[in-house]
Design an enzyme around this catalytic site. Sequence first.
Site: not given
Ligand code: FRU
Length: 516
Positions: A51, A232
């Site tokens: 992300d 998320e």
């Molecule tokens: C989304 C996610 C988030 C988390 C991160 C962990 O892709 O699962 O919810 O904070 O990636 O790398």
Amino acid sequence: MKSILLLFTVLLIFGCSQQRGNSKVGDGAAYYSEQYRPQYHFSPDSMWMNDPNGMVFYEGEYHLFYQYYPDSNVWGPMHWGHAVSPDMVRWQHLPIALYPDDYGYIFSGSAVVDENNTSGLGVDGKAPMAAIFTYHDPVGAAKGEVDYQNQGLAFSNDKGRTWTKYGEPVLKNPGIIDFRDPKVSWREEFGMWVMTLAVQDHIEFYSSTNLLDWRKTGEFGKETGAHGGVWECPDLFPIEADGSDEIKWVLLVSINPGGPHGGSATQYFIGDFNGKTFNTDQTEIKWLDQGSDNYAGVTWSGIPNSDGRRLFLGWMSNWLYAQIVPTERWRSAMTIPRELVLSEINNDFILKSVPVKELESLRETEIKPTITTVSGNLLINMEGVPVMRSEMIFDFQANESTHEFGIQLSNEKGEKVRIGYSRDESKIFVDRTEAGVSSFLDEFAALHTVSYVAGESLHFHVFVDEASVEVFVDGGKAVLTDIVFPGLPYNKIELFSARGSVEVSFARIWGLASIW
Ligand code: FRU
């Protein structure tokens, strides 16, 4: 001797390219030239990225932090990688900003400029930058505890170059397994900071006057929207509708799995926020991007009012296959930066995505094909412009005979991506079933479609990079982002019209510069 010289040359080239990575724009040597390496999208120099995080504009720099694991090309203990750009297009890599610590890995989150030093963390009367992220404690998780995700804070008083952790989490877990990805913004209209947090199957809202003490004010979504997976990476912002002065609030929510093509995707809600909670009367599920590869995207904070745009970037991959795609040195890239625009159409609001105008600065060469009618396949003379680093605009006009038409990219191996519109089915499609390597996962080779009722004319704006196509239809009313792994670079562009003809009223192709 020869081999020592060779080693020396290799070291020199590698050394230089490292430096180039830390400054900008290379001269094309070996740096960033591996197969599938995006040439004008952001990708980490090496290893795993997911992300985008902490996107904030401050003193002329767009900051991009990102979920990063520097020791492997698959997901692992999360850090925040860091890059800055003057224009969201050309990026300079900076050292890792945040490392895991005793509280855990550094999961996704946001960054803000604390203009009024409400946190008291600024020095010498200057506004500090604050990053608010999720601490994910792997030890607690392994023990089967439930409260292993908490919200932490770090601050910087040197334009994001170095960060100090605040220590204790500023928002503790109330006993819920998925409790993460805080997106914080200062809400002038309410005189407070608002945190939007993803909590399993819903969103929670918190408020604070100092970024350090948080109070829950509301929640949204248990009964609304898509629920095929965990919620998320939310984002919440007001936006004025195109061509009116009506202001609506938009809530972005990424979901994994449960996306329209399997795996991950980002949905959005349009409604209102009263300072405490979000409400909508929207019943339909709306996806920000109808392709397979735009996830966990959020918008930049700190964009000056004089600019006023809502600027977005997403992770150009999908949890279904992100860790097994055929790249080695690095894994994954971000989408091109996009402006989000709200439009009211037939008494409904839609959130359009439009490539930012800064991307025009990449245009190097221009082709103006003279095409009037397409029937069957029509090869475009690319005049030396690389298909794999190009941008194109085509305006198609349907006639009574038109059934299905579009743009095909292909290579000498017969691999191809077809981008187009079926008038019979009223569907836009990106077909990557024969696009290239897909042996890493059967479901990858798929046809992605979205229902779309077009008028007589249809405007396609397409960006092609070494391993991606991004398709914007009719000014971003429909968007499809898909990654592809052709065994050889696509070197042909054809327009096609099956079972009838189609007129082309505008055609333009640009070769784009590499940013590396
Ligand atoms: C989304 C996610 C988030 C988390 C991160 C962990 O892709 O699962 O919810 O904070 O990636 O790398």
